[in-house]
Design a protein around this motif. Structure first.
Motif, PDB file in Angstrom:
ATOM      1  N   TRP A 240       8.030  -3.739   9.092  1.00 35.97           N
ATOM      2  CA  TRP A 240       6.538  -3.031   8.059  1.00 35.97           C
ATOM      3  C   TRP A 240       6.228  -4.165   7.065  1.00 35.97           C
ATOM      4  O   TRP A 240       7.491  -4.274   6.980  1.00 35.97           O
ATOM      5  N   PRO A 241       4.817  -4.253   6.952  1.00 42.93           N
ATOM      6  CA  PRO A 241       4.895  -5.275   5.945  1.00 42.93           C
ATOM      7  C   PRO A 241       5.035  -4.077   4.207  1.00 42.93           C
ATOM      8  O   PRO A 241       4.926  -2.507   4.570  1.00 42.93           O
ATOM      9  N   GLU A 242       5.507  -4.502   3.568  1.00 42.51           N
ATOM     10  CA  GLU A 242       5.559  -3.953   2.051  1.00 42.51           C
ATOM     11  C   GLU A 242       5.152  -2.668   1.630  1.00 42.51           C
ATOM     12  O   GLU A 242       6.066  -1.533   0.724  1.00 42.51           O
ATOM     13  N   ASP A 243       3.785  -2.723   1.861  1.00 46.10           N
ATOM     14  CA  ASP A 243       2.772  -2.259   1.233  1.00 46.10           C
ATOM     15  C   ASP A 243       3.001  -0.372   2.473  1.00 46.10           C
ATOM     16  O   ASP A 243       2.934  -0.033   1.554  1.00 46.10           O
ATOM     17  N   MET A 244       3.700  -0.456   3.948  1.00 49.65           N
ATOM     18  CA  MET A 244       3.500   0.489   4.123  1.00 49.65           C
ATOM     19  C   MET A 244       5.074   1.015   4.004  1.00 49.65           C
ATOM     20  O   MET A 244       4.874   2.345   4.021  1.00 49.65           O
ATOM     21  N   THR A 245       6.231   0.711   3.890  1.00 55.73           N
ATOM     22  CA  THR A 245       6.615   0.472   3.454  1.00 55.73           C
ATOM     23  C   THR A 245       6.635   1.461   2.120  1.00 55.73           C
ATOM     24  O   THR A 245       7.825   2.405   2.247  1.00 55.73           O
ATOM     25  N   VAL A 246       6.125   1.164   1.149  1.00 57.22           N
ATOM     26  CA  VAL A 246       5.527   1.663  -0.230  1.00 57.22           C
ATOM     27  C   VAL A 246       5.136   2.933  -0.003  1.00 57.22           C
ATOM     28  O   VAL A 246       6.148   3.860  -0.647  1.00 57.22           O
ATOM     29  N   ASP A 247       4.674   3.045   0.801  1.00 55.01           N
ATOM     30  CA  ASP A 247       3.650   4.119   1.109  1.00 55.01           C
ATOM     31  C   ASP A 247       4.562   5.457   1.632  1.00 55.01           C
ATOM     32  O   ASP A 247       4.158   6.629   1.466  1.00 55.01           O
ATOM     33  N   TYR A 271      12.628   4.652  -6.407  1.00 56.66           N
ATOM     34  CA  TYR A 271      12.599   2.751  -5.563  1.00 56.66           C
ATOM     35  C   TYR A 271      14.382   2.312  -6.147  1.00 56.66           C
ATOM     36  O   TYR A 271      14.329   1.362  -5.079  1.00 56.66           O
TER      37      TYR A 271
END
Length: 343
Positions: A240-247, A271
């Motif tokens: 998945w895109p990094e921003d989705m993983t971070v969210d 993190y």
């Protein structure tokens, strides 16, 4: 399955008093990276299908599966009910969670990703907060180290037919020590060890939310809080895109704090631990996937190597301490090393 083993299995099923199986429906359900095999069969008496685990006793021991499954169910997590067991022969009759893995559901519709991951993360917090670790081995420094050494032996040595130089060995010794120290500094909780999209089954929907059942938990340990989070969010089988993983990671962090888990109050430190744990796990997986191919002839795992390698490179590029690992990978892949300067 050998003819003799199938005969033993069918005879056992025929003699279970609370069931009446249609053995003509007995068919493979799935297999995994071990010697275990799973079959599905119709129980005429209940009208439901059941799953039979075949774990050859000279290769596998079903007792950890039984013990850990009970710990999970006692802690409010959905693991399959055990309907009958024959430990000496390595046969278990299990509740059937159906055919839909989380991975299959994700590939069917990307729109399903967010509710599925929210469900998986909620179940993870429940598991970590409520499941006891009685009788589970510790995820020790030795075990963490041994896992990463698979990278040297199988990924470097067998897959690339290469040897590490003395300098590279020293680099990796330092990197592995850093990763072990970070893992042991985390809160130690119940760790599934394979909490990912192939081992979570979508069993239905309640109140508009997907319901998940858990499989392949027999290797559970008491270990780092971030380990299973890495397993599900940096899954070796789906990206998945990094921003989705971070969210999703931050949502988990907030839920874990509310549940009273001992997690860093600083999001950046949380993190960092997540990144370091991921690097430990993915170095191990590179070694395991190479071993599954070269030793066990399971070539399908080669298809998953590029994503795991991408995870390794991504984390290694974010921290100065891990830059030497990039040099090792570059040499193995015969890539030109780009020299840059930071002021």
């Amino acid at each position: 399955m050998s003819a003799l083993r199938q005969e033993l299995l069918e005879k056992w099923l025929e003699n279970l008093p609370a069931h009446e199986f249609d053995l003509q429906t007995l068919a493979p359900a799935s297999s995994d990276a071990s010697f275990r095999r799973y079959f599905r069969v119709l129980d005429r008496r209940s009208g439901h299908t059941r799953v039979v685990m075949d774990a050859p006793p000279d290769k596998e021991d079903v007792r950890p599966f039984l013990m850990v499954g009970k710990l999970l169910r006692d802690g409010g997590v959905r693991a399959p009910q055990v309907l009958a067991e024959q430990v000496e022969q390595g046969f278990l009759l299990l509740e059937d969670f159906g055919n839909t893995t989380m991975l299959a559901a994700l590939r069917t519709a990307d729109a399903a990703a967010d509710p599925l991951y929210r469900a998986a993360l909620q179940d993870l917090v429940t598991m970590q907060a409520n499941v006891r670790v009685d009788g589970l081995p510790a995820y020790s420094a030795e075990k963490l180290q041994t896992e990463m050494d698979l990278f040297d032996t199988w990924y470097v040595g067998k897959h690339f037919q290469s040897e590490l130089t003395d300098q590279e060995k020293n680099w990796l010794i330092t990197i592995k020590r850093t990763l072990v120290d970070s893992a042991l500094s985390e809160a130690q909780v119940f760790v599934h060890r394979d909490y990912h999209s192939r081992n979570l089954m979508v069993t239905g929907v309640e109140g508009g939310k997907p319901q998940l059942g858990m499989l392949d938990f027999q290797d559970a340990v008491q270990g780092p809080l971030s380990y299973d989070l890495v397993s599900i969010l940096r899954d070796a089988y789906v990206e998945w895109p990094e921003d989705m993983t971070v969210d999703w990671a931050i949502r988990y962090w907030e839920q874990a704090k509310k549940a009273g888990l001992s997690i860093p109050h600083d999001a950046s430190e949380f993190y960092r631990q997540f990144d370091f744990m991921g690097l430990q796990r993915h170095l191990k997986i590179l070694g395991i996937f190479a071993r599954l191919y070269h030793r066990d002839g399971k070539s399908q795992y080669l298809n998953d190597l590029p994503l795991v390698l991408a995870y390794v490179r991504s984390v290694a590029s974010r921290y100065i301490a891990f830059k030497p690992l990039l040099l090792v990978l570059d040499r193995l892949e015969n890539k030109a090393v780009k020299v840059g300067y930071t002021f």
